[in-house]
Design an enzyme around this catalytic site. Sequence first.
Site, PDB file in Angstrom:
ATOM      1  N   HIS A 112      37.010  35.201  50.055  1.00  0.00           N
ATOM      2  CA  HIS A 112      38.316  35.227  50.719  1.00  0.00           C
ATOM      3  C   HIS A 112      38.750  33.789  50.968  1.00  0.00           C
ATOM      4  CE1 HIS A 112      41.608  36.576  53.199  1.00  0.00           C
ATOM      5  NE2 HIS A 112      41.260  35.672  54.084  1.00  0.00           N
ATOM      6  N   ASP A 148      38.043  42.015  54.916  1.00  0.00           N
ATOM      7  CA  ASP A 148      37.700  40.596  55.111  1.00  0.00           C
ATOM      8  C   ASP A 148      36.825  40.381  56.346  1.00  0.00           C
ATOM      9  OD1 ASP A 148      39.282  39.983  52.873  1.00  0.00           O
ATOM     10  OD2 ASP A 148      41.075  39.743  54.102  1.00  0.00           O
TER      11      ASP A 148
HETATM   12  C1  GRF Z   1      40.664  33.798  44.712  1.00  0.00           C
HETATM   13  O1  GRF Z   1      41.349  32.678  45.138  1.00  0.00           O
HETATM   14  C2  GRF Z   1      40.000  34.512  45.842  1.00  0.00           C
HETATM   15  O2  GRF Z   1      39.908  33.763  46.998  1.00  0.00           O
HETATM   16  C3  GRF Z   1      40.865  35.711  46.092  1.00  0.00           C
HETATM   17  O3  GRF Z   1      41.459  36.004  44.878  1.00  0.00           O
HETATM   18  C4  GRF Z   1      41.572  34.840  44.094  1.00  0.00           C
HETATM   19  C5  GRF Z   1      41.189  35.190  42.690  1.00  0.00           C
HETATM   20  O4  GRF Z   1      41.496  34.175  41.785  1.00  0.00           O
HETATM   21  N1  GRF Z   1      40.054  36.766  46.623  1.00  0.00           N
HETATM   22  P1  GRF Z   1      40.996  34.214  40.293  1.00  0.00           P
HETATM   23  O5  GRF Z   1      41.545  35.469  39.640  1.00  0.00           O
HETATM   24  O6  GRF Z   1      39.506  34.193  40.312  1.00  0.00           O
HETATM   25  O7  GRF Z   1      41.572  32.985  39.676  1.00  0.00           O
END
Ligand code: GRF
Length: 222
Positions: A112, A148
Amino acid sequence: MTKRCKTAILISGSGTNLQAFIDRVASGALDLELSVVFSNRPDAFGLVRARNAGISTACIEHGQFSNRDRFDFAVAERLDEWQPELLILAGFMRILSAGFVARYAGKILNIHPALLPTYPGLDTHQRVLDAGDEWHGSTVHFVTEELDGGPRILQGRLPVVAGDSAEQLAARVQIVEHQIYPEAAGWVGEGRAEFRDGRTWIDGAVADEPVIQTFDKLGRKV
Ligand code: GRF
Protein backbone atom coordinates in the site's frame (compact mmCIF):
# COMPACT_ATOMS: atom_id res chain seq x y z
CA MET A 1 17.81 -28.02 -2.96
CA THR A 2 15.07 -26.33 -0.92
CA LYS A 3 11.54 -26.24 -2.28
CA ARG A 4 10.63 -22.83 -3.63
CA CYS A 5 7.41 -21.19 -2.44
CA LYS A 6 4.73 -21.40 -5.15
CA THR A 7 3.56 -17.84 -5.68
CA ALA A 8 0.61 -16.27 -7.50
CA ILE A 9 0.75 -12.57 -8.35
CA LEU A 10 -2.56 -10.74 -8.78
CA ILE A 11 -2.66 -7.57 -10.86
CA SER A 12 -5.09 -5.22 -12.56
CA GLY A 13 -2.77 -2.89 -14.42
CA SER A 14 0.72 -2.01 -15.49
CA GLY A 15 2.48 -4.44 -13.18
CA THR A 16 5.72 -2.59 -12.43
CA ASN A 17 5.82 -4.36 -9.06
CA LEU A 18 5.27 -7.66 -10.85
CA GLN A 19 8.23 -6.77 -13.08
CA ALA A 20 10.35 -6.17 -9.99
CA PHE A 21 9.53 -9.71 -8.81
CA ILE A 22 10.30 -11.15 -12.25
CA ASP A 23 13.65 -9.35 -12.38
CA ARG A 24 14.64 -10.35 -8.84
CA VAL A 25 13.84 -13.99 -9.45
CA ALA A 26 15.70 -13.95 -12.78
CA SER A 27 18.79 -12.45 -11.11
CA GLY A 28 18.75 -15.13 -8.43
CA ALA A 29 18.20 -12.59 -5.63
CA LEU A 30 14.69 -13.85 -4.85
CA ASP A 31 13.92 -17.50 -4.31
CA LEU A 32 10.21 -17.74 -5.16
CA GLU A 33 8.55 -19.83 -7.84
CA LEU A 34 6.37 -17.41 -9.81
CA SER A 35 3.65 -19.93 -10.74
CA VAL A 36 0.92 -17.73 -12.20
CA VAL A 37 -0.01 -14.12 -12.83
CA PHE A 38 -3.73 -13.47 -12.50
CA SER A 39 -5.62 -10.40 -13.71
CA ASN A 40 -9.25 -9.33 -13.52
CA ARG A 41 -8.63 -7.23 -16.64
CA PRO A 42 -7.65 -8.83 -19.95
CA ASP A 43 -5.87 -5.65 -21.11
CA ALA A 44 -3.61 -5.39 -18.05
CA PHE A 45 -0.07 -4.82 -19.28
CA GLY A 46 1.19 -7.01 -16.46
CA LEU A 47 -0.12 -10.03 -18.39
CA VAL A 48 2.27 -9.16 -21.22
CA ARG A 49 5.13 -8.88 -18.75
CA ALA A 50 4.25 -12.34 -17.39
CA ARG A 51 4.06 -13.94 -20.83
CA ASN A 52 7.38 -12.37 -21.82
CA ALA A 53 8.89 -13.97 -18.74
CA GLY A 54 7.36 -17.36 -19.54
CA ILE A 55 4.99 -17.32 -16.55
CA SER A 56 1.49 -18.84 -16.82
CA THR A 57 -1.33 -16.32 -16.87
CA ALA A 58 -5.02 -16.46 -15.99
CA CYS A 59 -7.73 -13.85 -16.36
CA ILE A 60 -11.32 -13.70 -15.14
CA GLU A 61 -13.27 -10.48 -15.63
CA HIS A 62 -15.15 -9.45 -12.53
CA GLY A 63 -17.94 -7.86 -14.56
CA GLN A 64 -19.24 -11.32 -15.48
CA PHE A 65 -20.24 -12.03 -11.89
CA SER A 66 -23.31 -10.87 -10.02
CA ASN A 67 -21.45 -10.34 -6.76
CA ARG A 68 -18.05 -10.25 -5.11
CA ASP A 69 -18.33 -13.65 -3.45
CA ARG A 70 -19.02 -15.43 -6.74
CA PHE A 71 -16.13 -13.68 -8.48
CA ASP A 72 -13.74 -14.39 -5.63
CA PHE A 73 -14.79 -18.04 -5.56
CA ALA A 74 -14.10 -18.37 -9.28
CA VAL A 75 -10.69 -16.71 -8.84
CA ALA A 76 -9.76 -19.05 -6.00
CA GLU A 77 -10.85 -22.14 -7.94
CA ARG A 78 -8.68 -21.00 -10.85
CA LEU A 79 -5.67 -20.09 -8.73
CA ASP A 80 -5.82 -23.42 -6.94
CA GLU A 81 -4.88 -25.14 -10.20
CA TRP A 82 -1.37 -23.92 -9.31
CA GLN A 83 -1.72 -24.65 -5.56
CA PRO A 84 -0.18 -21.32 -4.56
CA GLU A 85 1.40 -21.02 -1.13
CA LEU A 86 1.67 -17.24 -1.33
CA LEU A 87 -0.55 -14.65 -3.03
CA ILE A 88 0.99 -11.28 -3.92
CA LEU A 89 -1.45 -8.43 -4.55
CA ALA A 90 0.39 -6.07 -6.88
CA GLY A 91 -2.01 -3.37 -7.94
CA PHE A 92 -5.00 -5.75 -7.84
CA MET A 93 -7.84 -3.25 -7.72
CA ARG A 94 -10.46 -5.45 -6.09
CA ILE A 95 -11.53 -5.59 -2.49
CA LEU A 96 -11.35 -9.22 -1.38
CA SER A 97 -14.31 -10.95 0.25
CA ALA A 98 -14.07 -12.43 3.73
CA GLY A 99 -14.30 -15.92 2.24
CA PHE A 100 -11.33 -15.35 -0.06
CA VAL A 101 -9.19 -13.92 2.73
CA ALA A 102 -10.10 -16.85 5.01
CA ARG A 103 -9.29 -19.40 2.31
CA TYR A 104 -5.73 -18.08 2.07
CA ALA A 105 -5.40 -16.89 5.67
CA GLY A 106 -1.94 -15.54 6.36
CA LYS A 107 -0.81 -16.24 2.82
CA ILE A 108 -1.81 -12.98 1.10
CA LEU A 109 0.47 -9.94 0.92
CA ASN A 110 -0.36 -6.44 -0.25
CA ILE A 111 1.65 -3.29 -0.80
CA HIS A 112 0.00 0.00 0.00
CA PRO A 113 1.53 3.33 -1.04
CA ALA A 114 1.58 4.98 2.39
CA LEU A 115 3.17 4.58 5.79
CA LEU A 116 0.30 2.62 7.31
CA PRO A 117 -1.60 3.06 9.56
CA THR A 118 -1.69 6.57 8.10
CA TYR A 119 -3.54 7.00 4.82
CA PRO A 120 -5.35 3.75 4.11
CA GLY A 121 -7.49 3.92 0.97
CA LEU A 122 -7.01 5.96 -2.19
CA ASP A 123 -5.18 9.15 -3.25
CA THR A 124 -2.43 8.66 -0.71
CA HIS A 125 0.17 10.83 -2.49
CA GLN A 126 -2.09 13.86 -2.68
CA ARG A 127 -3.16 13.38 0.92
CA VAL A 128 0.48 13.35 2.03
CA LEU A 129 1.13 16.58 0.07
CA ASP A 130 -2.00 18.25 1.43
CA ALA A 131 -0.95 17.42 4.98
CA GLY A 132 2.56 18.80 4.41
CA ASP A 133 4.16 15.59 5.65
CA GLU A 134 7.92 15.32 5.72
CA TRP A 135 7.96 11.57 4.98
CA HIS A 136 6.03 9.26 2.67
CA GLY A 137 6.52 5.70 1.59
CA SER A 138 4.97 2.31 1.19
CA THR A 139 4.02 -0.63 3.39
CA VAL A 140 4.05 -4.38 2.77
CA HIS A 141 1.49 -6.10 4.99
CA PHE A 142 -0.44 -9.31 5.43
CA VAL A 143 -3.99 -9.07 4.15
CA THR A 144 -6.86 -9.43 6.57
CA GLU A 145 -10.51 -8.51 6.17
CA GLU A 146 -9.73 -4.94 7.20
CA LEU A 147 -8.86 -2.89 4.11
CA ASP A 148 -5.17 -1.85 4.28
CA GLY A 149 -5.31 -2.85 7.95
CA GLY A 150 -3.49 -6.19 8.20
CA PRO A 151 -0.29 -6.62 10.20
CA ARG A 152 2.64 -4.81 8.67
CA ILE A 153 5.93 -6.44 7.73
CA LEU A 154 8.18 -3.90 6.03
CA GLN A 155 7.98 -0.18 5.32
CA GLY A 156 10.13 1.88 2.99
CA ARG A 157 10.13 5.60 3.75
CA LEU A 158 11.51 8.48 1.74
CA PRO A 159 11.48 12.25 2.13
CA VAL A 160 8.84 14.37 0.43
CA VAL A 161 10.55 17.00 -1.75
CA ALA A 162 9.32 20.60 -1.75
CA GLY A 163 7.38 21.28 -4.95
CA ASP A 164 6.58 17.61 -5.55
CA SER A 165 3.44 16.85 -7.53
CA ALA A 166 1.41 13.79 -6.61
CA GLU A 167 2.66 12.11 -9.79
CA GLN A 168 6.32 12.79 -9.02
CA LEU A 169 5.87 11.53 -5.50
CA ALA A 170 4.08 8.40 -6.75
CA ALA A 171 6.93 7.64 -9.14
CA ARG A 172 9.51 7.87 -6.36
CA VAL A 173 7.40 5.74 -4.04
CA GLN A 174 7.27 3.08 -6.74
CA ILE A 175 11.07 2.93 -6.90
CA VAL A 176 10.98 2.10 -3.20
CA GLU A 177 8.17 -0.43 -3.68
CA HIS A 178 10.16 -2.32 -6.27
CA GLN A 179 12.82 -2.90 -3.63
CA ILE A 180 10.81 -3.60 -0.49
CA TYR A 181 8.04 -5.78 -1.92
CA PRO A 182 10.22 -8.58 -3.30
CA GLU A 183 12.36 -8.41 -0.18
CA ALA A 184 9.43 -8.81 2.21
CA ALA A 185 7.86 -11.53 0.05
CA GLY A 186 11.17 -13.36 0.14
CA TRP A 187 11.10 -13.28 3.95
CA VAL A 188 7.63 -14.82 3.91
CA GLY A 189 8.58 -17.36 1.25
CA GLU A 190 11.50 -18.62 3.28
CA GLY A 191 9.51 -18.62 6.54
CA ARG A 192 11.44 -15.77 8.17
CA ALA A 193 8.29 -13.66 8.35
CA GLU A 194 4.93 -15.22 9.10
CA PHE A 195 1.38 -14.44 10.08
CA ARG A 196 0.40 -16.10 13.35
CA ASP A 197 -2.54 -15.31 15.66
CA GLY A 198 -3.31 -12.16 13.69
CA ARG A 199 0.20 -10.71 14.10
CA THR A 200 3.43 -10.55 12.17
CA TRP A 201 6.29 -12.68 13.43
CA ILE A 202 9.81 -12.12 12.19
CA ASP A 203 12.64 -14.51 13.02
CA GLY A 204 10.47 -16.21 15.63
CA ALA A 205 9.44 -13.07 17.54
CA VAL A 206 6.27 -10.97 17.43
CA ALA A 207 6.84 -7.85 15.34
CA ASP A 208 3.98 -5.44 15.96
CA GLU A 209 6.06 -2.67 14.40
CA PRO A 210 7.24 -3.20 10.84
CA VAL A 211 10.85 -3.25 9.79
CA ILE A 212 11.57 0.26 8.49
CA GLN A 213 14.01 0.97 5.69
CA THR A 214 14.91 4.55 4.79
CA PHE A 215 15.56 5.73 1.24
CA ASP A 216 16.79 9.03 -0.14
CA LYS A 217 14.70 11.26 -2.40
CA LEU A 218 15.84 9.28 -5.45
CA GLY A 219 14.75 6.00 -3.91
CA ARG A 220 18.22 4.77 -3.01
CA LYS A 221 18.48 2.89 0.28
CA VAL A 222 20.45 4.85 2.90
C1 GRF B 1 1.44 0.23 -6.44
O1 GRF B 1 1.90 1.54 -6.39
C2 GRF B 1 0.92 -0.23 -5.12
O2 GRF B 1 1.30 0.58 -4.06
C3 GRF B 1 -0.57 -0.19 -5.27
O3 GRF B 1 -0.82 -0.39 -6.62
C4 GRF B 1 0.27 0.06 -7.39
C5 GRF B 1 0.53 -0.95 -8.46
O4 GRF B 1 1.43 -0.49 -9.42
N1 GRF B 1 -1.15 -1.18 -4.41
P1 GRF B 1 2.02 -1.44 -10.52
O5 GRF B 1 0.87 -2.01 -11.33
O6 GRF B 1 2.81 -2.51 -9.83
O7 GRF B 1 2.89 -0.56 -11.36
